[in-house]
Design an enzyme around this catalytic site. Structure first.
Site, mmCIF file in Angstrom:
data_model
loop_
_atom_site.group_PDB
_atom_site.id
_atom_site.type_symbol
_atom_site.label_atom_id
_atom_site.label_comp_id
_atom_site.label_asym_id
_atom_site.label_seq_id
_atom_site.Cartn_x
_atom_site.Cartn_y
_atom_site.Cartn_z
ATOM 1 N N CYS B 37 4.589 -7.776 -11.810
ATOM 2 C CA CYS B 37 5.547 -8.487 -10.957
ATOM 3 C C CYS B 37 5.163 -8.365 -9.485
ATOM 4 O O CYS B 37 5.814 -8.941 -8.617
ATOM 5 C CB CYS B 37 6.958 -7.945 -11.138
ATOM 6 S SG CYS B 37 7.482 -7.904 -12.848
ATOM 7 N N CYS B 106 13.275 -6.937 -3.250
ATOM 8 C CA CYS B 106 12.678 -5.664 -2.808
ATOM 9 C C CYS B 106 13.768 -4.617 -2.582
ATOM 10 O O CYS B 106 13.598 -3.442 -2.915
ATOM 11 C CB CYS B 106 11.891 -5.845 -1.520
ATOM 12 S SG CYS B 106 10.507 -6.975 -1.689
#
Lengths: 404, 129
Positions: B37, B106
């Site tokens: 990812c 994130c």
């Protein structure tokens, strides 16, 4: 040394000053601003002379007849005109097209459109070296195949397709062979007298000419027919209507005239700089060059720095302009489909950068870039848990990741 | 893409980079994400007898925003109790770092890493007791 350093010549090139000088002569009231289609006065005649001269300059570089050059707005339009133009004109002969998974979006998306129109498309898969071999092409041929469309040089990894050998397969079967040569013009010599290629796409801005201009080579013997995609005044032998952009045409012509003399020197220089750059990365662990080691053009290098993420790497390389993947797809967070087609796993694809060197790159720039790359990779590996694990001997492919 | 000054600061000068011995009973380790990812975070905390996080370390493979999110997370965790640290939310991290929408994941990953490190510490110490 001027910062940042431009190492993205495969994305675009600056206009050579000699080209720019010719272009500005075709714009203002004092210059050659006429419409080449104006037959009734000297302004038109002079503009026509300039665009025909440029046509000859392009033809000379690739050893073709000037009447085989059709001006377009760029390689994307050339690809569209070639592929749709052939598919529509020859549809009575069949509706099967062969291309590859490595092609530029201008080819892939055009083929997708033809699939929606009822054509069948085979997308060849390369080996891990990124090469589409003549054998792959031959194996995919069908009775109803009308067109093979492949790129000469891949824009992301710089590998070279053996178009001479593929032409020998398509020609006796009367299958049209189109080649996207946007990345090979200016890097490799092209001889249309030798190559059995029927259509070839070119771009001005990849060869130190302006953006917004390109050309499509359309073979006369044997004659290739196209259905026009842009209708209007019947310019360019009816294949591409629209008033000729004389300043851009003159720019592309001059860029090709310069290449006629300097291609060899340009290629040698780009290769020397690439080798110099690579030499300075020597000794770094887990650095992989993507694509065939032998079948490649000078000046383009795609490197994976394992255990380092590409976007953060670019963030550290503030003095260098490089790209992760191709400029056309790097707006997305998806890893490059080209690298995926080579069988690279996602993390290697995420860790790759393309460096491309060109006419105005200096040794000093290469040295500075290489030093910055080394430092950035070392810094990011110090930050990388994957690097720790690799150093501890953990097989990352066996770890059960908590995907998100 | 333009990064905020805070992201750049954490990226240029990451706080608390490092690795602790994950076998140490006073250390909790959280590793989240996947290489495929494009981001993996490892966040570790060292907890004293009173349940306060006395030290935190991270290593992150990922973009600048992922590195900044985990760097900030270690700063915020130090000196907090486990319960206080567990209250850190991704929205606070995203706000502090002015993350753009495409980088919100994130901060989500950083919150997951915080929780995973705390869980790991608690699991270790419950079974030891």
């Amino acid at each position: 040394m001027k910062l940042p350093i431009y190492l993205d010549y495969a994305a675009t090139t600056p206009v050579d000053p000699r080209v720019a000088e010719k272009m500005v002569q075709c714009l203002t009231n004092e210059g050659n601003f006429g419409n080449p289609a104006s037959r009734s006065h000297v302004f038109g005649w002079k503009a026509e002379e300039a665009s025909e001269n440029a046509r000859s300059q392009v033809a000379e570089l690739i050893n073709a007849d000037p009447r085989e050059i059709v001006w377009t707005s760029g390689a994307t339009e050339s690809d569209n005109l070639a592929i749709k133009g052939v598919a529509h004109f020859y549809k009575r002969n069949g509706k099967h097209i062969i291309t590859s998974k490595l092609e530029h979006k201008a080819v892939l998306d055009t083929c997708r459109q033809l699939e929606r129109e009822g054509y069948e498309v085979t997308y060849l898969e390369p080996g891990t070296d990124g090469i589409i071999t003549p054998e792959l092409v031959e194996g995919a041929l069908r009775e109803d195949t009308i067109l093979v469309s492949l790129m000469h040089v891949n824009n992301e990894i710089g590998t070279v397709t053996d178009i001479a050998a593929i032409g020998e397969i398509t020609r006796p079967r009367k299958i049209v062979f189109h080649v996207d040569a946007a990345q090979s013009l200016g890097r490799l010599p092209l001889d249309m007298n030798e190559l059995k290629v029927d259509l070839m796409s070119f771009s001005g801005h990849k060869v130190y000419g302006p953006k917004g201009i390109g050309a499509l080579y359309v073979r006369r013997k044997p004659r290739i027919r196209l259905e026009a995609q842009m209708h209007g005044g019947g310019h360019e032998r009816g294949m591409r209507s629209g008033t000729l952009a004389v300043h851009q045409i003159v720019g592309m012509g001059e860029a090709c005239a310069i290449l006629k003399n300097e291609l060899q020197a340009d290629a040698e220089r780009a290769e020397r700089l690439k080798q110099r750059f690579l030499g300075q990365l020597d000794g770094m662990e887990e650095v992989h060059i993507n694509g065939s080691a032998t079948q490649r053009v000078p000046g383009v290098l795609n490197v994976s720095f394992n255990f380092v993420e590409g976007e953060s790497l670019i963030m550290s390389l503030r003095d260098i302009a490089v790209s992760s993947g191709s400029a056309c797809t790097s707006a997305s967070l998806e890893p490059s489909y080209v690298l995926r087609a080579l069988g690279l796993n996602d993390e290697m694809a995420h860790s790759s950068l393309r460096f491309s060197f060109g006419r105005f790159t200096t040794e000093e720039e290469v040295d500075h870039a290489a030093a910055q790359v080394r430092a950035a990779v070392e810094k990011l590996r110090d930050l990388s848990p994957l690097w720790d694990m690799y150093k501890d001997g953990v097989d990352l492919s066996k770890v059960e990741w908590v995907a998100h | 893409m333009a990064y905020s000054e805070k992201v750049i600061d954490h990226y240029e000068n990451p706080r608390n980079v490092g690795k602790m011995d994950d076998k140490d009973p006073s250390v909790g380790t959280g590793m989240v994400g996947a290489p495929a990812c494009g981001d993996v975070m490892r966040l570790q905390i060292k907890v004293d007898e009173t349940g306060v996080i006395e030290d935190a370390k991270f290593k992150t493979y990922g973009c600048g925003s992922a590195i900044a999110s985990s760097s900030l997370a270690t700063e915020w965790m130090k000196g907090r109790t486990l319960d206080e640290a567990a209250e850190i939310r991704n929205t606070q991290i995203a706000e502090e770092l002015a993350l753009p929408p495409v980088k919100i994941h994130c901060s989500v990953l950083a919150e997951d890493a915080i929780k995973a490190a705390i869980d790991d510490y608690r699991k270790k110490n419950d079974s030891a007791a």
